[in-house]
Design an enzyme around this catalytic site. Structure first.
Site, PDB file in Angstrom:
ATOM      1  CE  LYS A  76     -85.511  26.637 -74.505  1.00 46.59           C
ATOM      2  NZ  LYS A  76     -85.440  25.400 -73.714  1.00 46.59           N
ATOM      3  CB  SER A 151     -88.218  25.892 -71.163  1.00 52.35           C
ATOM      4  OG  SER A 151     -87.172  25.153 -71.749  1.00 52.35           O
ATOM      5  CB  SER A 175     -87.383  22.089 -72.222  1.00 50.09           C
ATOM      6  OG  SER A 175     -87.597  22.512 -70.903  1.00 50.09           O
TER       7      SER A 175
END
Lengths: 473, 486
Positions: A76, A151, A175
Site C-alpha cells: 500500500k 482505504s 481499511s
C-alpha cells in the site's frame, strides 16, 4: 500459469522446477498490465522485481533461498520502502522518497519475498472506497464500475485480480477488512501492536495497524508470522512472543457470539442479513455454541472512532507543512501563507475535513466535550467487547453493511462512514479481526464476514477461519 | 533592598516573578532518536529521519533523559511522578519538523520541590517549584538577509527539562540567584553543561505587579529567552519599573510577550501578534507510559545528593568557613571536592581555603585551566602547604617558585624544593652575614631607620630575602635585622 491460492503450492512447483521466480514475476507483471484500468498500482517495480527474481532463482538452485521465496507481494502506498517514493496517495508528498523501509517490509524481503510495486489507496488511509486518492480511484476487479473498498483498495484489487500474491495494507478502522470483503479475499487486521508501525505513515497512531491481504488463510498466517513481533524502533510494539500462526489448526468446537439484531437491521443489505443468518445456523449445525449478544454501544462506536482518529490525524498530519519536504505552494509570500496554501493545495477534501474535525475536538473549548468523552467511551466499548470475549472465543459480524458499491454513489461523508460500522469496533478495542469471503450477493458481488478474537489470539482466529475457508470451497 | 522594590513598597505594590528555565540535558543521544546530542559546527549533521520528522517514523524515549530529569527532581526535593506520559503540543513553525513538540503536559516528571538560594542580602532562602517536565528542543531558524530563513535541525530533539517556579520569586536579585543555583545544580549533578551563552540554559520570566494583599495576580508580561544572569536581573528591574509607572499613570499593563535588549537594558513588546495560542495538548500515542518505581528512585538518590546545597551544608558544618570562602569553594563540585580532599590530607580548613582561593586560583587563571586539567594532586598541595606551615619553605617561594612546577612534577614538593635548593636555610651565620651586607649596602636607609623611620623594615626584609634566594625564614630574618639595627 496456473492460478495459485497458497504460497506452499507455489513453493512446491518452484522446488519441482515447474516454474521459476522469473516466470512468476512475469506472470504478475502481465496481469498488472492486463488490468491496468483497475488503477490498483501507483508504481510497478518491474525491473527490480525481475532482477530480484533472477537472483532468487539462483538461490533456489543453490538451495539457499529464504522461507518466503516465491512470494510476490504488493505494498500500500502508505508504507515505506527505502529509496522509493511513498505518497500516502496525497499530492502533498508528491515526489517524496523514503530513506528507510518499514520493518514489516524489511522482514518480508529478508525472507526472500519479492516486492512488485506500490498500490493505490485513499489519501493517508482516510476513506472506504479508494476514491480519495491523488492517483485517481482504484476499481473493483469483480465489477470495475464499483469501488474496491478502502482505504487499501488498490491492494485488495491487486490480490483479487492476481496481480500479486499477497499485499500489505494498513487498517485503522477497517481499511484492510472492508476492501477484502468487497473484493472477495482474506483480510487481517492483527492485534494492535502485533506488527511494528515503523514505516507506516501515521493516520491515527493508537488505531493504525499493518494488515495482510491474501488468497488463503494459510498465507495470511505465514505472512503474519514473518512480520509480527517486537521492534525496537516502535516503542508501542508488543514484546509478546510470536506464535507459530502457520501451524494453526482448528480444535473441536468454539463458542461464538453473534448479534441477532443484525438479522433484520435496516442498515444492512438483505443478502448480507441472509448470509449472516445462514452462517450462524451452519455454525450451530457444526456443533459450535452460538451465544446471542447485543452490539455494545452500537450508536457510539462510529462517533467515538471518528473523534479519536481525527484528533490523532490532526497532529500526525501536521508535519506535512511544505517547509521540509513534499509539496510547497509556490504562491506564498509569507510563512503563514506558505502553510495555508501548501496544505490546501496538497490535501484532498476528506483529509482536510478530518484535520479540521480533529483540530476542533482538541481545541481548548471542546476538548472535554468531545475528546475526553470519546476516550471514556473507547474504554467502555473495549471493556464491553472484552467482557463478551471472556465468555466466547469469537464475535462474528458481517464485515460490511453492503457489498461493493458503485463509484461516486456515496456523496455524503456520513454515508461513507457507515461502511465502517462493523470494522471499527475491533479497531477501537485493538483486537484482531479477519474478513473471510462468504459467498456472493445477487449481483455476484463478494460478501465478507468478520471474525473478531481476543487480543493476541490470532492463532485461534486463523484456525477458525480455516474451517470457513474449507466450507466455502 | 533594590530601589525598585522599595518604590513598589512605598506605592503599596508587590512584585510577582515566576521563572521558566530550560536546561538542555547532556545525554549521548537525542530524547527520541539515536542522533548524536552534542555541539557541532556543521548544520543538519546530527539528524536522522526521526529528527527530520519524516513520514513513518516513530519516537523511542531515551532512558538517560528520564534519569537526568529525575536526578534534578530528587535534588530539588520534588515528588517524582511514578506514571509518566508524553503529550503533543501543536503549533506550526519551520524549526519544528513534526508540527508538534513532544512534551509533558498532564504528568510532569517532577512535581513541587525547591531551589535553595545562596547569596547575601536575599529576600528569600528558597524558590518553590511548580514542576519540572521533560520535552524535546526545537531546531534553530537562522534568518539570513541574502539566503532567507535557514533551518538547522541539529538541536531538534535535544532533551530538555523545563523547570517552572511558582510565581513567588521575590525580586530581580532572587531571580538571578535562582538561575545561578539551577546552573550550579545542573553541573553538580552532571546532567547538563548549562552554558548560557550556548543556549544550554535559557530563561523566560513572567513578571507582574499587584497591590499588596490582592489575591489575584496582576497582568502578566512574559520576557522570553534570556541567556545571562544579569540580563534576567536587569530585565526584571526594568519591567517592574515600567509596570509601576504604567499603574501610577492609570494606564493598563498589556498582557504580552516581550524581549530584553541587553544593549539598552530595556524590554520591548514582540512584534508578532500574540493571539491566545491553543496548543491542543493531547497524549502522544506513540510513546507508552513510563513507570518509575521505588527501587529506581532509590538507586538515583545518592547521585542526586551530589548537589551544591548538600555540599554547602557539609562544608559549613564541618569546616566553619566564611560565606565568602564557602561561595567560592562550592561554586563548582570539583572545587568543593578538592577542598575536602585537602582537608582530609590534614590541611587546616582556613589554610586550605586560602591556598585554593589565592595562589591556586591565580595559577589556574594564568594557565587558563580548571582544577581537573591542572593536575596538581591534593596530596602534593597538602605537602607543599605543610612545608610552609612548618617553616621549611617560605610562603612566597612556595607560591612563586614551587607551585607552578607541581603540575609536571614527578617528585614530591619536598624533593623538588631540595633539588632546587629552596628550603629555608637553618644556617644562622650565613644569614647574619647577609643581614650585615644588606645594611652596609643601604647606609642612608639604615640611618633613617635608626632615627625612627620604622617602615623601612620591610625594605630590609625584602632585600635579605632576595639575597637569600627565598631560602631565609622571614620571621628569623626580621629577628636578625632588628637585632642588627638596634
Amino acid at each position: 500459469m496456473k492460478e495459485y491460492h497458497r504460497l506452499d503450492e507455489i513453493q512446491e512447483d518452484l522446488s519441482l522446477g515447474k516454474i521459476t521466480c522469473s516466470q512468476l514475476v512475469d506472470y504478475y507483471l502481465t496481469n498488472i498490465e492486463r488490468d491496468k484500468q483497475l488503477n490498483a498500482f501507483v508504481e510497478v517495480y518491474a525491473e527490480e522485481a525481475k532482477q530480484r527474481a533472477r537472483e532468487l532463482d539462483k538461490k533456489i538452485e543453490l538451495k539457499t533461498a529464504g522461507p518466503l521465496v516465491g512470494l510476490i507481494f504488493g505494498l500500500k502506498d502508505l508504507i515505506c520502502y527505502k529509496d522509493h517514493e511513498v505518497s500516502g496517495a496525497s499530492h502533498i508528498l508528491k515526489g517524496f522518497e523514503s530513506q528507510f523501509s518499514a520493518t514489516a517490509v524489511e522482514r518480508l524481503l529478508q525472507q526472500d519475498a519479492i516486492l512488485i510495486g506500490r498500490q493505490n489507496c485513499d489519501e493517508f488511509g482516510m476513506g472506504s472506497s479508494n476514491e480519495n486518492s491523488a492517483h485517481g480511484p482504484a476499481k473493483n476487479p469483480v465489477d470495475p464500475a464499483r469501488v474496491p473498498g478502502g482505504s487499501s483498495g488498490g491492494s485488495a484489487a491487486a490480490v483479487a485480480a492476481n496481480m500479486c500474491h499477497v499485499a500489505l495494507g494498513t487498517d485503522t478502522g477497517g481499511s484492510v477488512r472492508q476492501p477484502a470483503a468487497f473484493c472477495g479475499i482474506y483480510g487481517l487486521k492483527p492485534t494492535y501492536s502485533r506488527i511494528s508501525r515503523w514505516g507506516l505513515l501515521a493516520y491515527a497512531s493508537s488505531f493504525d495497524t499493518i494488515g495482510i491481504f491474501s488468497r488463503s488463510v494459510e498465507d495470511n498466517a505465514r505472512i503474519l508470522e514473518a512480520i509480527a513481533g517486537r521492534d525496537e524502533k516502535d516503542a508501542t510494539s508488543s514484546s509478546r512472543q510470536v506464535a507459530q500462526y502457520s501451524n494453526a489448526q482448528p480444535h473441536g468446537t468454539y463458542r461464538i457470539a453473534y448479534f441477532p439484531e443484525l438479522f433484520d437491521h435496516n442498515g444492512l443489505q438483505p443478502e448480507i442479513q441472509e448470509a449472516y443468518k445462514n452462517w450462524v445456523r451452519e455454525l450451530e449445525k457444526e456443533g459450535h455454541s452460538l451465544v446471542e449478544e447485543s452490539f455494545p454501544f452500537a450508536e457510539y462506536i462510529l462517533p467515538t472512532y471518528y473523534i479519536l482518529t481525527t484528533a490523532e490525524a490532526s497532529t500526525n498530519l501536521a508535519r506535512y507543512d511544505g517547509a521540509h519536504y513534499g509539496l510547497r505552494s509556490g504562491t506564498s509570500n509569507d510563512l503563514e501563507a506558505m502553510y495555508k496554501n501548501s496544505r490546501t493545495e496538497g490535501f484532498g477534501d476528506e483529509v482536510r475535513r478530518r484535520i479540521m474535525l480533529g483540530t476542533f475536538v482538541l481545541s481548548a473549548d471542546y476538548y472535554d466535550a468531545y475528546f475526553t468523552q470519546a476516550q471514556k467511551l473507547r474504554r467502555l466499548i473495549k471493556e464491553a467487547t472484552e467482557a463478551i470475549l471472556q465468555k466466547v472465543d469469537f464475535i462474528i459480524t458481517p464485515t460490511t453493511p453492503t457489498t461493493a458499491f458503485e463509484h461516486k454513489s456515496h456523496a455524503s461523508p456520513l454515508a461513507m462512514y457507515m461502511a465502517d460500522l462493523f470494522t471499527v469496533q475491533a479497531s477501537i478495542c485493538g483486537l484482531p479481526a479477519i474478513s473471510v469471503p462468504m459467498g456472493n450477493d445477487a449481483k455476484n458481488l463478494p460478501i465478507g464476514m468478520q471474525i473478531m478474537g481476543a487480543a493476541f489470539e490470532e492463532e485461534k482466529l486463523f484456525a477458525f477461519s480455516k474451517i470457513q475457508q474449507n466450507n466455502s470451497r | 533592598m533594590l530601589d525598585v522594590l522599595k518604590k513598589l513598597e512605598e506605592e503599596g505594590y508587590e512584585a510577582t516573578i515566576g521563572l521558566e528555565v530550560h536546561v538542555q540535558l547532556n545525554t549521548v543521544s537525542k530524547i527520541f532518536s539515536a542522533d548524536a546530542n552534542h555541539e557541532t559546527e556543521e548544520a543538519n549533521t546530527h539528524v536522522s529521519v526521526i529528527s527530520l520528522g519524516h513520514p513513518g517514523t516513530l519516537p523511542v524515549l531515551n532512558a538517560q533523559a528520564v534519569e537526568k530529569a529525575v536526578l534534578m527532581g530528587l535534588a530539588c526535593g520534588s515528588q517524582i511522578s511514578r506514571y509518566n506520559t508524553f503529550d503533543r503540543k501543536s503549533y506550526f513553525y519551520p524549526d519544528l519538523p513534526k508540527g508538534y513538540q513532544t512534551t509533558q503536559d498532564k504528568t510532569p516528571i517532577c512535581i513541587g520541590g525547591k531551589i535553595p538560594l545562596f547569596g547575601t542580602n536575599l529576600l528569600q532562602e528558597q524558590v518553590e517549584l511548580h514542576h519540572i517536565h521533560l520535552e524535546e528542543d526545537a531546531g534553530k531558524s537562522i534568518h539570513d538577509e541574502e539566503a532567507g530563513t535557514l533551518i538547522d535541525l541539529n538541536r531538534a530533539g535535544t532533551p530538555l527539562i523545563e523547570i517552572v517556579t511558582n510565581p513567588s520569586v521575590a525580586g530581580p536579585d532572587e531571580a538571578a540567584a535562582c538561575l545561578q543555583e539551577i546552573r550550579r545544580m545542573v553541573r553538580y549533578l552532571g546532567i547538563g553543561n548549562a552554558n548560557m551563552e550556548k543556549g544550554e540554559l535559557r530563561c523566560d520570566a513572567n513578571i507582574s505587579i499587584k497591590k499588596k494583599g490582592d489575591s489575584l495576580l496582576g497582568e502578566k508580561v512574559e520576557i522570553k529567552n534570556m541567556n545571562s544572569f544579569s540580563h534576567v536581573r536587569k530585565a526584571a528591574i526594568f519591567e517592574l519599573e515600567r509596570q509601576l509607572a504604567l499603574k501610577l499613570a492609570g494606564e493598563p499593563v498589556v498582557v504580552e510577550t516581550r524581549t530584553f535588549d541587553p544593549a539598552t537594558g530595556q524590554t520591548y513588546g514582540m512584534r508578532f501578534k500574540e493571539t491566545m495560542n491553543d496548543y491542543r495538548y493531547f497524549p502522544c500515542p506513540d510513546l507508552p507510559p513510563v513507570v518509575l518505581d521505588d527501587q529506581y528512585l532509590a538507586g538515583l538518590q545518592p547521585r542526586a545528593n551530589e548537589n551544591p546545597r548538600v555540599y554547602r551544608q557539609r562544608l559549613t558544618q564541618k569546616y566553619q568557613l566564611s560565606d565568602y570562602d564557602l561561595g567560592i569553594l562550592t561554586e563548582e563540585k570539583e572545587t568543593a571536592q578538592y577542598f575536602e580532599a585537602l582537608c582530609q590530607q590534614g590541611v587546616e580548613p582556613k589554610s586550605a581555603a586560602n591556598w585554593m582561593n589565592g595562589p591556586l586560583r591565580s595559577l589556574l587563571n594564568e594557565e587558563g585551566k580548571n582544577l581537573s586539567e591542572i593536575a596538581i594532586g591534593t596530596q602534593q598541595l597538602a605537602e607543599l602547604i605543610k612545608l610552609v606551615e612548618e617553616d621549611k619553605l617560605v610562603y612566597q617561594t612556595a607560591v612563586q617558585q614551587l607551585l607552578p612546577k607541581l603540575p609536571k612534577a614527578t617528585k614530591s614538593p619536598l624533593k623538588l624544593a631540595e633539588e632546587l635548593n629552596l628550603l629555608v636555610s637553618e644556617d644562622k651565620a650565613e644569614l647574619e652575614a647577609i643581614v650585615r651586607e644588606v645594611l652596609i649596602s643601604l647606609p642612608k636607609e639604615t640611618e633613617a631607620f635608626r632615627k625612627g623611620k620604622k617602615k623601612l623594615l620591610g625594605l630590609f626584609i625584602g632585600e635579605v630575602m632576595k639575597k637569600s634566594r627565598g631560602k631565609a625564614n622571614p620571621k628569623v630574618v626580621q629577628q636578625e635585622l632588628l637585632k642588627a639595627l638596634n
